[in-house]
Design an enzyme around this catalytic site. Structure first.
Site, PDB file in Angstrom:
ATOM      1  N   GLY A 165       0.828  -1.201   0.000  1.00 60.14           N
ATOM      2  CA  GLY A 165       0.000   0.000   0.000  1.00 60.14           C
ATOM      3  C   GLY A 165       0.859   1.245   0.000  1.00 60.14           C
ATOM      4  N   THR A 189       1.432   3.565  -2.368  1.00 58.78           N
ATOM      5  CA  THR A 189       1.218   4.553  -3.423  1.00 58.78           C
ATOM      6  C   THR A 189       0.744   5.905  -2.916  1.00 58.78           C
ATOM      7  OG1 THR A 189      -1.050   3.770  -3.804  1.00 58.78           O
ATOM      8  CG2 THR A 189       0.707   2.760  -5.123  1.00 58.78           C
ATOM      9  N   TYR A 239     -14.112  -2.124  10.880  1.00 55.09           N
ATOM     10  CA  TYR A 239     -12.741  -1.665  10.690  1.00 55.09           C
ATOM     11  C   TYR A 239     -11.902  -1.946  11.933  1.00 55.09           C
ATOM     12  CZ  TYR A 239      -8.889   1.665  10.002  1.00 55.09           C
ATOM     13  OH  TYR A 239      -7.648   2.242   9.877  1.00 55.09           O
TER      14      TYR A 239
END
Length: 275
Positions: free
Chosen positions: A38, A40, A177
């Protein structure tokens, strides 16, 4: 996976400027190979930039090819940066990622397991599809990223897992989450015990409200002032705040820190705001 060679103002106090990392010693990660999943945008990209600036060779991953190519170009590390496109919830993609790293570098010294998605809605509104997507990326993806990287991890490698402040304090709308983040927090503890005899350390970080693209996608602009008012530091965190903490845990300076969670939240969890 295929190899490929925050913009809003914040209410309250301004985050301190971040300068060059040379005050740590530019070669703290010299001859180190690091993987940031992850990578980016947000915390992942900031951590990749930090490790690269301190001498590491960095592999970054992301699902979107265009964003991955943009991140690699922004890092501007030449042959010291490798972008590999793929989805951490897809085990075949993870196999290709590990094969690419093995063929290019032969080992891994630092793993920042960062890839994740946000999912905030009332418990009664969560569908099975919501559940599967969030668990697949946030827990399954992280679990198997680490498992498949194990054969490449060097004797004194460091694994840092991105958890969340929500595992330390309940938040309405965060049941799904927070459950995935509690799972990876526990994973850090159990893997620290399991891998400790091999010399591999596993820790986690629990960021609070960090100003990233994901933050702006999930927090209404009208709520920003209330969010900042809930933080003792009086400001949102920055991706660089998290990158500094991850780099510390990954560094030789943290060689006796294992199985710990570092909360990076400006006092959100433990200190009452004076605002």
């Amino acid at each position: 996976m295929t190899p490929n060679a925050a913009a809003h103002s914040t209410p309250g106090k301004t985050a301190p400027a971040h300068h060059s990392t040379t005050h740590h010693g530019a070669r703290r990660f010299g001859d180190t190979v690091a993987l940031v999943t992850g990578g980016t945008s947000g915390m992942g990209l900031a951590t990749a930039r930090q490790l690269l600036a301190e001498g590491a060779r960095v592999v970054v991953t992301g699902r979107d090819r265009a964003r991955l190519e943009a991140a690699v170009a922004e890092l501007d590390g030449g042959d010291r940066v490798l972008g590999v496109r793929g989805d951490v919830s897809n085990l075949a993609d993870l196999d290709e990622l590990i094969t690419e790293i093995r063929n290019r570098y032969g080992r891994l010294d630092v793993l920042f397991a960062n890839a994740g998605v946000a999912s905030f809605q009332p418990n009664q509104d969560i569908t099975e599809a919501d559940f599967d997507r969030t668990v697949d990326i946030n827990f399954k993806g992280m679990f198997f990223t680490i498992q498949k990287a194990l054969p490449l991890l060097s004797r004194h490698a460091s694994v840092v897992i991105n958890a969340s402040w929500t595992l330390h304090r309940g938040m309405a709308g965060g049941s799904l989450y927070a459950a995935t983040k509690a799972a990876v927090h526990n994973l850090a503890h159990t893997l620290a015990a399991e891998l400790g005899p091999t010399g591999i350390r596993v820790n986690s970080v629990s960021p609070g409200y960090i100003e990233t693209p994901m933050f702006h996608e999930n927090v209404d602009v009208d709520a920003h002032t209330a969010v900042v008012d809930s933080i003792a530091a009086g400001r949102l965190g920055t991706a660089e705040d998290v990158a500094e903490a991850v780099a510390f845990l990954a560094s030789p300076g943290a060689s006796y820190i294992n199985g710990q969670d570092l909360v990076i939240d400006g006092g959100l969890v433990a200190a009452a705001s004076g605002g």
